[in-house]
Design an enzyme around this catalytic site. Structure first.
Site, PDB file in Angstrom:
ATOM      1  N   ALA A 134     -28.234 -29.005 -12.925  1.00 35.33           N
ATOM      2  CA  ALA A 134     -27.375 -28.273 -13.895  1.00 35.33           C
ATOM      3  C   ALA A 134     -26.082 -27.886 -13.079  1.00 35.33           C
ATOM      4  O   ALA A 134     -26.210 -27.804 -11.954  1.00 35.33           O
ATOM      5  CB  ALA A 134     -28.063 -26.870 -14.300  1.00 35.33           C
ATOM      6  N   GLU A 184     -34.443 -33.856 -14.726  1.00 39.34           N
ATOM      7  CA  GLU A 184     -35.002 -33.716 -15.844  1.00 39.34           C
ATOM      8  C   GLU A 184     -34.470 -34.304 -17.140  1.00 39.34           C
ATOM      9  O   GLU A 184     -35.234 -34.742 -17.841  1.00 39.34           O
ATOM     10  CB  GLU A 184     -34.979 -31.855 -16.279  1.00 39.34           C
ATOM     11  N   GLU A 194     -35.063 -26.153  -7.862  1.00 41.52           N
ATOM     12  CA  GLU A 194     -34.497 -25.159  -8.258  1.00 41.52           C
ATOM     13  C   GLU A 194     -35.036 -23.813  -7.531  1.00 41.52           C
ATOM     14  O   GLU A 194     -34.660 -22.715  -7.560  1.00 41.52           O
ATOM     15  CB  GLU A 194     -34.823 -24.994  -9.680  1.00 41.52           C
ATOM     16  N   GLY A 206     -31.797 -30.257 -13.114  1.00 45.40           N
ATOM     17  CA  GLY A 206     -31.735 -30.945 -14.223  1.00 45.40           C
ATOM     18  C   GLY A 206     -31.297 -32.299 -14.378  1.00 45.40           C
ATOM     19  O   GLY A 206     -31.644 -32.996 -15.404  1.00 45.40           O
TER      20      GLY A 206
HETATM   21  C1  3H9 Z   1     -30.898 -26.715 -12.469  1.00 44.40           C
HETATM   22  O1  3H9 Z   1     -30.524 -27.896 -12.304  1.00 44.40           O
HETATM   23  C2  3H9 Z   1     -31.455 -26.002 -13.386  1.00 44.40           C
HETATM   24  C3  3H9 Z   1     -32.245 -26.999 -14.379  1.00 44.40           C
HETATM   25  O2  3H9 Z   1     -33.325 -26.910 -14.006  1.00 44.40           O
HETATM   26  C4  3H9 Z   1     -32.232 -25.907 -15.685  1.00 44.40           C
HETATM   27  C5  3H9 Z   1     -30.948 -25.966 -16.359  1.00 44.40           C
HETATM   28  C6  3H9 Z   1     -31.189 -25.536 -17.947  1.00 44.40           C
HETATM   29  N1  3H9 Z   1     -23.369 -27.604  -9.532  1.00 44.40           N
HETATM   30  O3  3H9 Z   1     -23.948 -30.024  -1.065  1.00 44.40           O
HETATM   31  P1  3H9 Z   1     -22.629 -30.700  -0.694  1.00 44.40           P
HETATM   32  C7  3H9 Z   1     -21.171 -28.879  -5.269  1.00 44.40           C
HETATM   33  S1  3H9 Z   1     -30.277 -25.806 -10.964  1.00 44.40           S
HETATM   34  C8  3H9 Z   1     -22.220 -27.113  -9.092  1.00 44.40           C
HETATM   35  O4  3H9 Z   1     -21.639 -30.228   0.134  1.00 44.40           O
HETATM   36  P2  3H9 Z   1     -23.919 -33.242  -0.132  1.00 44.40           P
HETATM   37  C9  3H9 Z   1     -21.122 -28.258  -3.972  1.00 44.40           C
HETATM   38  O5  3H9 Z   1     -21.069 -26.786  -4.127  1.00 44.40           O
HETATM   39  C10 3H9 Z   1     -29.583 -27.132  -9.913  1.00 44.40           C
HETATM   40  N2  3H9 Z   1     -21.869 -27.577  -8.032  1.00 44.40           N
HETATM   41  O6  3H9 Z   1     -22.967 -32.141  -0.884  1.00 44.40           O
HETATM   42  C11 3H9 Z   1     -19.952 -28.767  -3.093  1.00 44.40           C
HETATM   43  O7  3H9 Z   1     -18.970 -28.377  -3.579  1.00 44.40           O
HETATM   44  P3  3H9 Z   1     -17.736 -28.061  -2.649  1.00 44.40           P
HETATM   45  C12 3H9 Z   1     -30.494 -27.813  -9.226  1.00 44.40           C
HETATM   46  C13 3H9 Z   1     -22.588 -28.311  -7.151  1.00 44.40           C
HETATM   47  O8  3H9 Z   1     -23.519 -34.371  -0.226  1.00 44.40           O
HETATM   48  C14 3H9 Z   1     -20.095 -30.199  -3.703  1.00 44.40           C
HETATM   49  O9  3H9 Z   1     -20.862 -30.391  -4.827  1.00 44.40           O
HETATM   50  N3  3H9 Z   1     -29.627 -28.864  -8.395  1.00 44.40           N
HETATM   51  C15 3H9 Z   1     -23.870 -28.491  -7.470  1.00 44.40           C
HETATM   52  O10 3H9 Z   1     -24.312 -32.596   1.502  1.00 44.40           O
HETATM   53  C16 3H9 Z   1     -20.754 -31.311  -2.770  1.00 44.40           C
HETATM   54  O11 3H9 Z   1     -22.089 -30.440  -2.428  1.00 44.40           O
HETATM   55  C17 3H9 Z   1     -29.535 -28.414  -6.963  1.00 44.40           C
HETATM   56  O12 3H9 Z   1     -30.032 -27.287  -6.541  1.00 44.40           O
HETATM   57  C18 3H9 Z   1     -24.487 -28.154  -8.627  1.00 44.40           C
HETATM   58  N4  3H9 Z   1     -25.745 -28.321  -9.060  1.00 44.40           N
HETATM   59  O13 3H9 Z   1     -25.384 -32.801  -0.901  1.00 44.40           O
HETATM   60  C19 3H9 Z   1     -29.000 -29.574  -6.175  1.00 44.40           C
HETATM   61  N5  3H9 Z   1     -24.395 -29.328  -6.402  1.00 44.40           N
HETATM   62  O14 3H9 Z   1     -17.233 -29.525  -2.021  1.00 44.40           O
HETATM   63  C20 3H9 Z   1     -27.853 -28.876  -5.439  1.00 44.40           C
HETATM   64  C21 3H9 Z   1     -23.762 -29.436  -5.574  1.00 44.40           C
HETATM   65  O15 3H9 Z   1     -16.495 -27.309  -3.410  1.00 44.40           O
HETATM   66  N6  3H9 Z   1     -27.129 -29.717  -4.606  1.00 44.40           N
HETATM   67  N7  3H9 Z   1     -22.377 -28.754  -5.819  1.00 44.40           N
HETATM   68  O16 3H9 Z   1     -18.019 -27.318  -1.546  1.00 44.40           O
HETATM   69  C22 3H9 Z   1     -27.644 -30.187  -3.547  1.00 44.40           C
HETATM   70  O17 3H9 Z   1     -28.459 -30.045  -3.075  1.00 44.40           O
HETATM   71  C23 3H9 Z   1     -26.546 -31.038  -2.916  1.00 44.40           C
HETATM   72  O18 3H9 Z   1     -25.380 -30.577  -3.301  1.00 44.40           O
HETATM   73  C24 3H9 Z   1     -26.329 -32.646  -2.870  1.00 44.40           C
HETATM   74  C25 3H9 Z   1     -25.389 -33.361  -2.230  1.00 44.40           C
HETATM   75  C26 3H9 Z   1     -27.883 -33.191  -2.381  1.00 44.40           C
HETATM   76  C27 3H9 Z   1     -26.387 -32.991  -4.294  1.00 44.40           C
END
Ligand code: 3H9
Length: 696
Positions: free
Chosen positions: A66, A108, A128, A105
């Site tokens: 999400a 999901e 999450e 998400g």
């Molecule tokens: C969810 O999904 C809830 C659902 O179950 C239910 C819904 C109803 N959203 O980490 P990075 C940004 S909760 C917005 O440096 P990497 C991050 O802030 C979500 N922004 O890169 C950064 O921005 P900036 C569950 C996001 O290559 C940029 O992307 N998912 C999101 O080292 C690059 O990120 C997670 O918890 C997001 N979801 O790692 C996954 N994700 O460049 C969270 C990232 O402006 N994300 N950004 O600073 C991660 O674990 C890592 O970002 C990922 C990439 C592994 C994907």
């Protein structure tokens, strides 16, 4: 077929609709992505020429979840469940094509597709829990139906990323293919599904794996017991477990409803707000306002370390782990041998836990060159000094390094409190001098304070930050002041902890209150662990502080079986009647009468002066932003991440309340509690550290 919107695209390839999401940086499920997905699925379903639909992402990853930035804002249609229903109920097979990471998400969405194809390098996960949440779009209901209850419990409570081959083994994905041919093979797979008239496999309809756990509450009880320590203080793991229980015990749609309710409850709570704050803070911390990509990076291939003691050895391990050759210098063969033996023993312990192989140990040890002369560091690109914490000794080392190190080499000190400007002044090249404050044990602790001295050049700072990233640290750039950011704030807590004990609280009361707040350990238990005799010498001991008296009694901490606490053979702590008596007598000698100190007072007096000091640090520009201070405290001092860090916690409490409380203590306890000017101003303006007043 037309482009759907700015972030999604639909093309037709010989009967297969390819629905592409292209929403950098991580294809998060923003309103635009959801709208495009829904429109794409609907169009593809309506188009008679389409036989199957392939859902794929552009850029570096499949959907990473999400869009976290949308949380807390008014929801925009279409909702994720609406999009998911359109996919799951599609009369044509939908195949998720996963590269990079399918997270939260994102996974999901993949789980409502009828099949999942993944690139070999991809990974899947429901992280999450790390945001204080649970998978709120069916993840907790569908995952156990595919992988079974035990695995599902592990996955949702750790948030771990499962590599594609393992995901295939556990039934989470149907096919793993080479990265290079992912798209092509996914389309071929879609054709095969059509040609073989394979059923539309809906995960929600599967029951075998959850049925196996039905009526077995002991399975969940056992899981809770086994992980109680890991989950202590956190709400989200327990909520995740309850959702998996619901998947087992309730019909699918009821389980979904239960999941939704619990998701919303967590989302509105303080813990998730804190953990989401930390998520962004830990990314923001790398951004340096005056140092960008235009600042040149200095080449760093070879590392030198002065001192093979606990710190020097631990620091060396970081670089060896990342594949850097390290030359480590000591003054005597004996100290050098001891240092190398400790490094090897640490690696062997890691190998025993199965985290590295015997070959890994040898490969790392082979990168290490021991030396007895500092001249051996003449070719190092970065030299880190880790000698005794004494200004004269450090200056002497730096003066020598100045003569020996090659031009342009970065000269770093690992001091935890000394003035880096003064250390730099011992060289003719202060622009090359920087502080790299590793935390003990340096091979384990994630935090690195990168200390910018007055003359440190920008390329040196940028290079140090990049190196920190390469060796897997979380680095925060801080300025020169006594104790830098972390220890400077810690000193406030230490002072109050000791003062509270003289007023009537006992060490175990103070420790208990801080442990209940979420710290892994209180200050007195911590002192016992570190040893009360750090920096103490019998010859110069004056018996004028509790610590000195304890040392004189040979109660020097865990290692002597007694300190503030008494310890049994297994090092279990028990409150010590001897220490209690000692404290009463000591306080009485100082003319103090003991009083009852409430838990609330203990907490406020330990934490609020730290927050106040944090505000002063920001005023003085010694930290770039409040959230950097939070990152430092979470990673270096065990601040519970579900409370976001000291500055975020102050926001949660309310800055006006913090100021008022400080003022109250100031009346009785004096200037140590005088609120910082900036804290008062921010509170008066109704601002907060995470949202300064002017940005509201
Ligand atoms: C969810 O999904 C809830 C659902 O179950 C239910 C819904 C109803 N959203 O980490 P990075 C940004 S909760 C917005 O440096 P990497 C991050 O802030 C979500 N922004 O890169 C950064 O921005 P900036 C569950 C996001 O290559 C940029 O992307 N998912 C999101 O080292 C690059 O990120 C997670 O918890 C997001 N979801 O790692 C996954 N994700 O460049 C969270 C990232 O402006 N994300 N950004 O600073 C991660 O674990 C890592 O970002 C990922 C990439 C592994 C994907």
């Amino acid at each position: 077929m037309p482009t759907l919107n700015a972030v999604t695209d639909l093309t037709l390839e010989d009967g297969i609709a390819v629905l592409t999401i292209d929403a950098p940086p991580v294809n998060a499920l923003s309103a635009g992505v959801r709208a495009g997905l829904l429109a794409g699925i609907r169009q593809a379903v309506e188009d008679d020429a389409v036989q199957a639909i392939v859902l794929i992402c552009a850029g570096k990853t499949f959907i990473a979840g999400a869009d976290i930035t949308e949380f807390g804002k008014p929801p925009q249609p279409p909702s994720l469940p609406e999009v998911q229903s359109a996919i799951e109920d599609s009369p044509k097979p939908v195949i998720a094509v996963i590269h990079g990471t399918a997270l939260g998400g994102g996974l999901e969405v993949a789980l409502v597709c009828h099949y999942r194809v993944a690139a070999r390098s991809a990974a899947c996960g429901l992280p999450e829990v790390n945001l204080g949440l649970l998978p709120g779009a069916g993840g907790t209901q569908r995952l156990p139906r595919l992988v079974g209850v035990e695995r599902a419990l592990e996955l949702v409570t750790t948030g771990m990323h499962v590599p594609a081959p393992a995901a295939a083994e556990m039934g989470l994905v149907d096919l793993v293919v080479d990265d290079a041919s992912l798209r092509q093979e996914a389309i071929a797979f879609a054709r095969q599904v059509v040609a073989e008239r394979r059923p539309l496999r809906r995960v929600r309809d599967l029951d075998d794996r959850v049925a196996a756990a039905r009526g077995k509450p002991e399975l969940f009880a056992q899981f809770r017991r086994a992980n109680a320590k890991r989950f202590r203080g956190f709400l989200a793991p327990e909520y995740n477990i309850r959702c998996i229980e619901a998947a087992v015990e309730l019909p699918f749609d009821e389980g979904l409803r239960r999941e939704r309710e619990m998701f919303v409850e967590l989302l509105k709570g303080e813990q998730s707000a804190a953990q989401r704050h930390y998520f962004f803070a830990s990314r923001e911390v790398w951004r340096l306002p005056d140092i960008g990509a235009e600042t040149p990076l200095l080449p760093v291939a070879a590392i030198g370390i002065v001192g093979a003691g606990t710190m020097g050895g631990g620091i060396a391990m970081n670089f060896l782990n990342a594949g850097y050759p390290v030359t480590i210098v000591e003054t005597s063969q004996q100290a050098l041998d001891r240092g190398l033996a400790t490094i090897r023993r640490n690696y062997e312990n890691t190998a025993k836990k199965g985290r590295i192989s015997a070959t890994d140990i040898e490969r790392r040890m082979a990168l290490l060159t021991p030396a007895l002369q500092m001249e051996a560091l003449s070719q190092a690109d970065l030299v880190i000094e880790a000698v005794f914490e004494n200004m004269d000794v450090k200056k002497e080392v730096f003066a020598r390094l100045d003569r020996i190190a090659k031009p342009g080499a970065i000269l770093a000190t690992n001091t935890s409190a000394l003035d880096v400007n003064e250390i730099a002044s011992a060289t003719s090249r202060p622009e090359s001098v920087i502080g790299l404050h590793f935390f003990s044990p340096a091979n384990v602790m994630k935090l690195l304070e990168v200390v910018r001295a007055e003359k440190t050049s920008r390329p040196v700072i940028r290079t140090a930050m990049e190196l920190a990233r390469k060796i897997g640290k979380i680095a925060a750039l801080v300025g020169v002041c006594p104790g830098f950011v972390g220890n400077r704030m810690l000193a406030q807590r230490q002072r109050e902890a000791h003062r509270l004990v003289l007023e009537g609280a006992l060490p175990w009361d103070v420790d208990r209150v801080l442990v209940e707040f979420g710290f892994p350990m209180g200050p007195f238990a911590m002192s016992d662990l570190a040893g009360l005799d750090l920096g103490w010498r019998r010859e110069t001991s004056t018996g004028s502080t509790l610590r000195e008296i304890l040392c004189e009694m040979d109660r020097r901490g865990q290692k002597t079986g007694a300190g503030y606490y008494d310890y049994d053979e297994a090092r279990n702590a028990r409150p010590s009647p001897v220490v209690e008596q000692l404290i009463r007598e000591f306080a009485a000698r100082q003319g103090r009468t003991s009083r009852t100190v409430s838990d609330q007072e203990i907490l406020e007096r330990c934490l609020y002066p730290m927050i106040n000091e944090g505000a002063k640090i920001l005023e003085e520009g010694k930290a770039i932003r409040a959230s950097d201070i939070d990152v430092i405290w979470v990673n270096g001092y065990g601040w519970p991440v579900y409370r976001g860090g000291p500055m975020f916690h102050a926001d949660t409490v309310g800055l006006d309340k913090v100021v008022q409380t400080l003022r109250g203590y100031q009346e009785t306890l004096g200037a140590d509690f005088e609120p910082a000017r900036s804290l008062e101003e921010l509170a008066a303006a109704g601002g907060s550290f995470s949202k300064p007043a002017q940005r509201q």
